[in-house]
Design a protein around this motif. Structure first.
Motif, PDB file in Angstrom:
ATOM      1  N   GLU A 121     -61.626 -12.954  24.556  1.00  0.00           N
ATOM      2  CA  GLU A 121     -62.658 -13.680  24.969  1.00  0.00           C
ATOM      3  C   GLU A 121     -64.292 -13.149  25.687  1.00  0.00           C
ATOM      4  O   GLU A 121     -64.658 -13.243  25.868  1.00  0.00           O
ATOM      5  CB  GLU A 121     -62.269 -15.008  25.589  1.00  0.00           C
ATOM      6  CG  GLU A 121     -63.032 -15.822  26.354  1.00  0.00           C
ATOM      7  CD  GLU A 121     -63.780 -16.899  25.544  1.00  0.00           C
ATOM      8  OE1 GLU A 121     -64.355 -17.259  26.258  1.00  0.00           O
ATOM      9  OE2 GLU A 121     -63.608 -17.121  24.303  1.00  0.00           O
ATOM     10  N   THR A 159     -75.035 -16.149  18.582  1.00  0.00           N
ATOM     11  CA  THR A 159     -74.877 -16.822  18.095  1.00  0.00           C
ATOM     12  C   THR A 159     -73.011 -16.701  17.352  1.00  0.00           C
ATOM     13  O   THR A 159     -72.664 -17.227  17.659  1.00  0.00           O
ATOM     14  CB  THR A 159     -75.279 -17.333  17.057  1.00  0.00           C
ATOM     15  OG1 THR A 159     -77.197 -17.626  17.162  1.00  0.00           O
ATOM     16  CG2 THR A 159     -75.317 -18.521  15.765  1.00  0.00           C
ATOM     17  N   TYR A 160     -73.112 -15.303  16.705  1.00  0.00           N
ATOM     18  CA  TYR A 160     -71.583 -14.796  16.338  1.00  0.00           C
ATOM     19  C   TYR A 160     -72.084 -13.470  17.506  1.00  0.00           C
ATOM     20  O   TYR A 160     -72.227 -12.895  18.143  1.00  0.00           O
ATOM     21  CB  TYR A 160     -72.010 -14.257  14.787  1.00  0.00           C
ATOM     22  CG  TYR A 160     -72.768 -15.256  14.064  1.00  0.00           C
ATOM     23  CD1 TYR A 160     -72.588 -16.870  13.749  1.00  0.00           C
ATOM     24  CD2 TYR A 160     -74.556 -15.102  13.821  1.00  0.00           C
ATOM     25  CE1 TYR A 160     -73.012 -17.445  13.130  1.00  0.00           C
ATOM     26  CE2 TYR A 160     -75.193 -16.437  12.376  1.00  0.00           C
ATOM     27  CZ  TYR A 160     -74.410 -17.270  12.997  1.00  0.00           C
ATOM     28  OH  TYR A 160     -75.190 -17.959  11.999  1.00  0.00           O
ATOM     29  N   ASP A 199     -59.244 -23.933  22.591  1.00  0.00           N
ATOM     30  CA  ASP A 199     -59.557 -24.615  24.150  1.00  0.00           C
ATOM     31  C   ASP A 199     -59.628 -23.631  25.183  1.00  0.00           C
ATOM     32  O   ASP A 199     -60.610 -23.602  25.985  1.00  0.00           O
ATOM     33  CB  ASP A 199     -58.379 -25.783  24.393  1.00  0.00           C
ATOM     34  CG  ASP A 199     -58.336 -26.601  23.727  1.00  0.00           C
ATOM     35  OD1 ASP A 199     -59.359 -26.907  22.630  1.00  0.00           O
ATOM     36  OD2 ASP A 199     -57.954 -27.750  23.734  1.00  0.00           O
ATOM     37  N   PRO A 238     -63.013 -20.969  24.957  1.00  0.00           N
ATOM     38  CA  PRO A 238     -64.781 -21.335  24.786  1.00  0.00           C
ATOM     39  C   PRO A 238     -65.698 -20.424  23.847  1.00  0.00           C
ATOM     40  O   PRO A 238     -66.320 -20.869  23.137  1.00  0.00           O
ATOM     41  CB  PRO A 238     -64.944 -21.542  26.070  1.00  0.00           C
ATOM     42  CG  PRO A 238     -64.729 -21.344  26.842  1.00  0.00           C
ATOM     43  CD  PRO A 238     -63.481 -20.303  26.162  1.00  0.00           C
ATOM     44  N   THR A 239     -65.123 -18.600  24.534  1.00  0.00           N
ATOM     45  CA  THR A 239     -66.530 -18.626  23.638  1.00  0.00           C
ATOM     46  C   THR A 239     -66.484 -17.758  22.194  1.00  0.00           C
ATOM     47  O   THR A 239     -67.077 -17.832  21.006  1.00  0.00           O
ATOM     48  CB  THR A 239     -66.817 -16.974  23.723  1.00  0.00           C
ATOM     49  OG1 THR A 239     -67.246 -17.207  25.426  1.00  0.00           O
ATOM     50  CG2 THR A 239     -68.356 -16.297  23.133  1.00  0.00           C
ATOM     51  N   SER A 285     -64.178 -20.149  19.997  1.00  0.00           N
ATOM     52  CA  SER A 285     -64.785 -21.128  19.087  1.00  0.00           C
ATOM     53  C   SER A 285     -66.093 -21.975  19.379  1.00  0.00           C
ATOM     54  O   SER A 285     -66.779 -22.438  17.980  1.00  0.00           O
ATOM     55  CB  SER A 285     -63.755 -22.882  20.621  1.00  0.00           C
ATOM     56  OG  SER A 285     -64.163 -24.041  19.798  1.00  0.00           O
ATOM     57  N   ARG A 286     -67.370 -21.467  20.107  1.00  0.00           N
ATOM     58  CA  ARG A 286     -68.512 -21.405  19.403  1.00  0.00           C
ATOM     59  C   ARG A 286     -68.677 -20.149  18.654  1.00  0.00           C
ATOM     60  O   ARG A 286     -69.263 -21.625  17.735  1.00  0.00           O
ATOM     61  CB  ARG A 286     -69.037 -21.120  21.001  1.00  0.00           C
ATOM     62  CG  ARG A 286     -70.540 -21.235  20.501  1.00  0.00           C
ATOM     63  CD  ARG A 286     -71.020 -20.940  21.999  1.00  0.00           C
ATOM     64  NE  ARG A 286     -71.214 -19.622  22.393  1.00  0.00           N
ATOM     65  CZ  ARG A 286     -71.985 -18.431  21.729  1.00  0.00           C
ATOM     66  NH1 ARG A 286     -72.121 -18.640  20.547  1.00  0.00           N
ATOM     67  NH2 ARG A 286     -71.647 -17.056  22.181  1.00  0.00           N
ATOM     68  N   ILE A 287     -68.490 -19.402  18.618  1.00  0.00           N
ATOM     69  CA  ILE A 287     -68.618 -18.178  17.352  1.00  0.00           C
ATOM     70  C   ILE A 287     -67.843 -18.942  16.347  1.00  0.00           C
ATOM     71  O   ILE A 287     -68.542 -18.852  15.219  1.00  0.00           O
ATOM     72  CB  ILE A 287     -68.062 -16.974  17.831  1.00  0.00           C
ATOM     73  CG1 ILE A 287     -68.976 -16.767  18.948  1.00  0.00           C
ATOM     74  CG2 ILE A 287     -68.183 -16.195  16.494  1.00  0.00           C
ATOM     75  CD1 ILE A 287     -68.723 -15.296  19.589  1.00  0.00           C
ATOM     76  N   ALA A 336     -67.094 -21.946  15.364  1.00  0.00           N
ATOM     77  CA  ALA A 336     -67.885 -23.304  14.724  1.00  0.00           C
ATOM     78  C   ALA A 336     -69.203 -22.944  14.118  1.00  0.00           C
ATOM     79  O   ALA A 336     -69.605 -23.103  13.099  1.00  0.00           O
ATOM     80  CB  ALA A 336     -68.344 -23.975  16.075  1.00  0.00           C
ATOM     81  N   ALA A 337     -70.080 -21.819  14.460  1.00  0.00           N
ATOM     82  CA  ALA A 337     -71.426 -21.860  14.151  1.00  0.00           C
ATOM     83  C   ALA A 337     -71.022 -20.313  12.375  1.00  0.00           C
ATOM     84  O   ALA A 337     -71.709 -20.992  11.924  1.00  0.00           O
ATOM     85  CB  ALA A 337     -71.563 -20.298  15.145  1.00  0.00           C
TER      86      ALA A 337
END
Length: 215
Positions: free
Chosen positions: A145, A156-157, A185, A188-189, A191-193, A195-196
């Motif tokens: 992270e 984005t990735y 949780d 967050p980074t 998690s964002r990647i 999801a993308a």
């Protein structure tokens, strides 16, 4: 070229390779094995892969490739477009380092063989196995992270706006984490990647629940 993928739906190494094959646009025949039933310990499979592990990628000339990262590097060399590694040496080193954090620091400590050994030799029950698994995921995900969140090369990735080697490893590991109810949780980074990536058909079609042997 006809490719035959010997794998198991829940295996994170298999998930990595499925995603890489999908990104490369390569079709393959899916051959399923049940690890808990010892189906990769038969003489026939051991002749294909002496370690008795998945995945194995069988080529149409009978060659059997083993070890997911080595197979992905073979894919990169034989089918260079789209690339899973950046063009510049520093970028390639960064992507490999991110991938190895997962593939070499988390996976070897948390794979099925290790969990079975903890159970059989040291009496680790399911709760103890979960604690072990969660500890080693958290130890590396905390560092991962930080590495992702602090770098201008993260897009984005994991590296820029094109998914690659690090992403297939991250995606597979997050799915593996779900076996032990590890939420994203704290990261967050990551998690964002994830999801993308999960929004891309190449990754979603590689996910464990979407395989023909999923149970």
């Amino acid at each position: 070229m006809t490719l035959k993928l010997h794998n198991f739906f829940r295996s994170s190494t298999s998930t990595r390779l499925r995603a890489a094959l999908n990104l490369k646009g390569l079709d393959y025949d899916y051959v399923a094995y049940v690890l808990r039933d010892g189906e990769t310990r038969t003489p026939a499979y051991l002749a294909r892969n002496p370690q008795g592990l998945v995945p194995t990628l069988e080529l149409d000339d009978g060659t059997n490739l083993t070890q997911s990262l080595a197979i992905i590097e073979w894919l990169e060399e034989t089918h260079p477009t789209p690339a899973l590694l950046p063009a510049d040496p520093s970028g390639r080193a960064r992507v490999r380092a991110l991938a190895y954090m997962i593939a070499c620091e988390i996976h070897p400590l948390n794979n099925l063989r290790v969990l079975f050994r903890l159970r059989d030799q040291f009496g680790a029950d399911e709760e103890a196995q979960k604690e072990w698994f969660t500890h080693w995921v958290s130890t590396t995900f905390d560092a991962l992270e930080d590495a992702l969140a602090s770098s201008p090369d993260t897009g984005t990735y994991c590296h820029g706006d094109t998914p690659g080697l690090a992403d297939v490893c991250l995606y597979a590991q997050v799915w593996n984490n779900r076996r032990f109810d590890i939420a994203l949780d704290p990261w967050p980074t990551i998690s964002r990647i994830f999801a993308a990536l999960d929004a891309l058909p190449e990754f979603r079609n590689a996910a464990p629940p979407n395989q023909p042997d999923a149970t």
